[in-house]
Design a protein around this motif. Structure first.
Motif, short mmCIF file in Angstrom:
data_model
loop_
_atom_site.label_atom_id
_atom_site.label_comp_id
_atom_site.label_asym_id
_atom_site.label_seq_id
_atom_site.Cartn_x
_atom_site.Cartn_y
_atom_site.Cartn_z
N GLY A 106 0.81 -1.21 0.00
CA GLY A 106 0.00 0.00 0.00
C GLY A 106 0.84 1.26 0.00
N SER A 150 -1.12 -5.35 0.04
CA SER A 150 -2.53 -5.19 -0.33
C SER A 150 -3.27 -6.52 -0.41
CB SER A 150 -2.64 -4.47 -1.67
OG SER A 150 -1.92 -3.27 -1.61
N ASN A 189 -7.95 1.60 1.06
CA ASN A 189 -6.74 1.61 0.22
C ASN A 189 -6.49 3.01 -0.31
OD1 ASN A 189 -7.06 -1.71 -1.13
ND2 ASN A 189 -5.40 -0.91 0.11
N THR A 192 -2.30 3.28 -4.62
CA THR A 192 -2.36 1.82 -4.57
C THR A 192 -3.41 1.33 -5.56
OG1 THR A 192 -2.05 2.06 -2.18
CG2 THR A 192 -2.61 -0.14 -2.99
#
Ligand SMILES: Cc1cc2nc3c(=O)[nH]c(=O)nc-3n(C[C@H](O)[C@H](O)[C@H](O)COP(=O)(O)O)c2cc1C
Ligand code: FES
Ligand code: FES
Lengths: 632, 169
Positions: free
Chosen positions: A192, A200, A347, A351
């Motif tokens: 991330g 992630s 997120n 990302t």
């Protein structure tokens, strides 16, 4: 049956594009807009009319235009904006004004020649560069997340589709199970970009495992870090990459609703992401029955209201639900209990914009760029005392030396000239990060190696500082920021940062004694250990980091009562301005230690060694010729 | 911008507020967007409007007040006609935003801690990063971004606004 045939949209677009002879791209990122790029846009339209040349401003499938005028998002090189790019020739004109447009039109558009005076001149060697292919700022970068920012029209979904857009989302929905997606992303090593570098794929897998009737996905576009603007540039320059990334992430965790939380300071980003979502929904890419698979997903936009702490995941959740954006203790993580107590993934924008690229390339191939622990590329906002400021993208593992001296074109001294000896430090990672010095110039920049030296990638702000910068003031600047932004929920952060700020003020204003620095250090430890959320935990980082690398500078303030670079008013030497001084000798008489000398009617000078910085001379001078400051 | 410039009698009519409330289905989860819209109308959040909102949304005034004071975008005090935001983010700070703030404070004759001029013409705010750091230092006046500012350029901008205001008056 899929509702939408991406290939067909792409082919129809290609058909239109194939007739294009030339494309004029006006940068309409925040920086260039501020410089007046809309006037340039209108000037081009007027010029084409004057010459009777048909000029299109939008590519519609039914048209066959030869000349297209389009707007793009930020191209990263804002400092020399407004920018005008001419494709396919690859010419980049810098610092363009509306008055330059007739000449560009006649010389370049009509006759195919270059307007030399509008080309970028490399400050290092004075060479004129024709475009991104020979401008050092661009040549050394490897743009993948930012590749389309600055080329495509962010407000035309068809351009994004033409470039291969939404195919990865289609693949995610039609060819992979959520479990497979989590595995692909875990294997890719994608971490991330929101600060911590959390993998992630792992975050998604944790959320996928939760049993719940509803799950949510939040795109964190708060970008509270001062000095960072990559999320803004992506949202403005290529919003569809974020929408597509969100679709893939939603599929991986099983979310049917998503939010984009954007700072209200970014009105253009809000407008463009809203438009992108609407366009995607109109084409059936968002909403019900995605790609004929029966899956749903839709996105809402929420504007922040100016609280840095809302960038923290649990605070963001509270804010979206309409409360004060205050973090809560963890566990449970937001992945377990987020929006309306349902599993929620947060997120970062960058990302999510990277997500479609990973799927397009495949996880193995994604790993070939960057370092083993931090694959891929990272955007950095390069600012401060450096020749080329702007937004850059490089593979993880690139060194500071390459970034500052090659892409950045070198360090600027006090007068604004390139002088690499003037380099002092780089602040990285914003208010949670730390300083890097000359000793760190060759360390590969990635999550792990920065962590080892007590700094962090953070959102990717890189502020270059030259020798005129006082490091105590830098620490104070960040302390003031975190102190003001603390949500006040926990005592160590609320009161601790307040006291740290006071101690730094003591140092800067000359009240510190030998107990100040140890006290500051012990407070740093307390605040870092005792605070509830990341804001307080990381608040001492800039102080600890400057103390580690520039301790002498602190000691000089405390022990000698002197600011070595002459930046702190109370601790700086007095200087006499030779132009204003009439040589009246009033100050000579006022000085209690005889530190001022000079002939009558001629400019006087102060002996800074003898001076005790009492200020008597300044108070006496009737011509305003004496001031504090001036480096030693 | 709207016409209701913090006029208390008009604020008390709540017509606009009702329309905003209806637009968001009187959903208490939508408090923040609602406050944003209300503030766009009045340019600040008048006390009686806050009270009216709390009653309409069936939440306690204390809670609403808590939210309104938590976020820096919300202002409980009337703002001047022209809002000047000086960026004091890292990049701008390093490039000299301090001098811009000092220049503006002295030009607008603002005492320490005061943000709005007594003639209600200007409000001076500092913000941390506007995301245009490539142009540092940055000043935003009434939503127009001005980059690579110097004290001199700031002086010119303010003088121009003052002249325009005088011409109108
Ligand atoms: C005080 C504080 C502020 C934060 N601000 C942001 C921010 O502005 N943008 C962001 O993406 N993440 C921010 N984060 C990190 C987020 O909490 C979260 O870790 C991140 O959005 C996760 O996204 P990623 O996994 O893609 O990195 C912040 C964290 C803290 C503690
Ligand atoms: S806004 Fe044009 S290059 Fe950044
Ligand atoms: S620091 Fe001022 S715009 Fe970013």
């Amino acid at each position: 049956m899929p509702k939408l045939n991406l290939e067909a949209v792409g082919t129809a677009y290609e058909h239109t594009v194939s007739s294009l002879r030339m494309r004029i791209i006006i940068c309409a990122g925040t920086g260039c807009l501020a410089g007046g790029s809309l006037n340039i846009f209108h000037a081009f339209k007027a010029e084409a009319k004057k010459h009777g040349v048909p000029l299109h401003v939008e590519l519609k499938p039914e048209d066959k235009p030869a000349l297209l005028l389009s707007k793009s998002g930020c191209q990263g090189f804002c400092q020399v904006g407004p920018l005008v790019t001419i494709e396919p020739a690859g010419i980049l004109y810098t610092k363009v004004t509306a008055e330059d447009v007739p000449e560009i039109f006649e010389t370049t558009i009509l006759s195919g020649k270059i307007v030399e005076r509008l080309l970028y001149v490399n400050p290092g060697d004075g060479k004129r560069c024709s475009g991104p292919s020979d401008i050092p700022f661009y040549v050394r970068q490897s743009r993948s997340v930012l590749a389309s920012c600055g080329l495509i029209d962010p407000e035309n979904i068809r351009e994004y589709i033409y470039g291969g857009g939404y195919r990865a989302a289609m693949e995610a929905y039609t060819a992979h199970t959520p479990e497979e997606l989590c595995t692909i992303f875990t294997d890719s090593g994608l971490r991330g970009r929101g600060g911590g570098g959390f993998p992630s794929g792992k975050k998604w897998a944790l959320t996928l495992r939760q049993q719940a009737d509803k799950k949510y996905l939040i795109c964190n576009g708060d970008e509270g870090d001062p000095g960072a603007f990559m999320d803004r540039s992506i949202l403005e320059g290529n919003p569809h990459s974020v929408v597509e990334g969100m679709m893939i992430a939603a599929r991986a965790i099983g979310a049917e609703a998503g939010y984009v939380y954007v700072r209200a300071e970014y009105p253009l980003a809000v407008e463009r992401i809203r438009k992108a979502i609407d366009e995607a929904r109109d084409l059936g890419l968002l909403g019900e029955d995605l790609f004929g698979t029966g899956a749903h997903f839709d996105i809402k936009v929420m504007e922040g209201a100016g609280a840095f702490v809302c960038g923290e995941a649990s605070a963001m959740v509270a804010s979206i639900m309409g409360g004060r954006g205050m973090p809560r203790p963890k566990p449970p993580r937001t992945a377990e209990k987020g929006l309306w107590d349902k599993p929620t993934v947060v997120n970062n924008v960058e990302t999510l914009a990277t997500v479609p690229l990973v799927l397009r390339k495949g996880s193995k191939s994604y790993r070939t760029v960057g370092t083993s622990g931090s694959p891929g590329t990272k955007t950095f906002a390069l600012t401060g005392h450096v020749a080329n400021t702007g937004l850059i993208e490089v593979p993880f593992g690139t060194t500071l030396r390459e970034i500052i001296f090659e892409i950045g074109g070198g360090v600027l001294d006090e007068k604004g000239n390139v002088d690499n000896d003037a380099f002092k430090a780089v602040q990285i990672g914003g208010p949670s990060g730390g300083c890097l010095t000359r000793d760190h110039l060759d360390i590969p920049l990635d999550f792990d190696s920065l962590g080892e030296i007590g700094a962090m990638v953070g959102s990717g702000g890189l502020v270059v500082m030259n020798r005129s910068t006082c490091m105590v003031q830098v620490a104070r600047f960040f302390m003031q920021f975190t102190q003001a932004e603390s949500c006040g929920k926990c005592v160590p952060c609320r009161e601790g940062t307040r006291q740290m700020l006071d101690l730094l003020d003591d140092i800067i204003e000359g009240r510190a004694d030998e107990s100040t620095i140890p006290l500051l250090e012990s407070l740093c430890r307390t605040v870092a250990r005792g605070s509830l959320c990341g804001l307080g935990k990381a608040a001492p980082s800039p102080v600890l980091s400057t103390l580690r690398h520039f301790r002498q500078e602190y000691e000089s303030h405390v022990v000698d009562k002197r600011c070595p670079v002459g930046a702190c008013q109370a601790l700086s030497d007095f200087v006499i301005d030779g132009l204003l001084c009439r040589g009246c000798t009033a100050c000579v008489k006022a000085c209690p230690v005889g530190a001022i000398a000079g002939e009558k009617k001629a400019p006087h000078v102060i002996d800074t060694e003898r001076c005790i910085r009492c200020g008597a001379c300044m108070a006496t001078c009737r011509f305003g010729a004496i001031r504090r400051g001036g480096a030693a | 911008m709207n016409t209701l410039t913090g006029d208390r009698t008009e604020a008390a009519s709540f017509g606009v507020v009702c329309r905003i409330l209806d637009f968001y289905d009187r959903d208490p989860g939508m408090i923040i967007p609602i406050l944003q819209k209300v503030q766009e109308e009045y340019r600040y959040l008048p006390e009686e409007v806050l009270l009216f909102l709390a009653t309409s949304l069936e939440i306690s005034p204390a809670r609403l007040y808590g939210i309104a004071t938590f976020y820096s975008h919300f202002s409980l005090e009337p703002k001047g006609k022209h809002v000047i935001k000086v960026c004091d983010g890292t990049a701008c700070h390093v490039k000299g935003s301090g001098a811009l703030i000092e220049t503006l404070r002295s030009m607008l004759a603002l005492e320490k801690g005061v943000k709005t001029t007594s003639d209600m013409l200007f409000t001076l705010e500092t913000v941390s990063c506007l995301g245009a750091c490539g142009l540092a230092p940055v000043v935003v006046i009434d939503d127009t971004v001005h980059g690579q500012m110097t004290p001199d350029k700031v002086r010119v901008l303010i003088t121009k606004i003052r002249e325009e205001e005088d011409a109108e008056a």
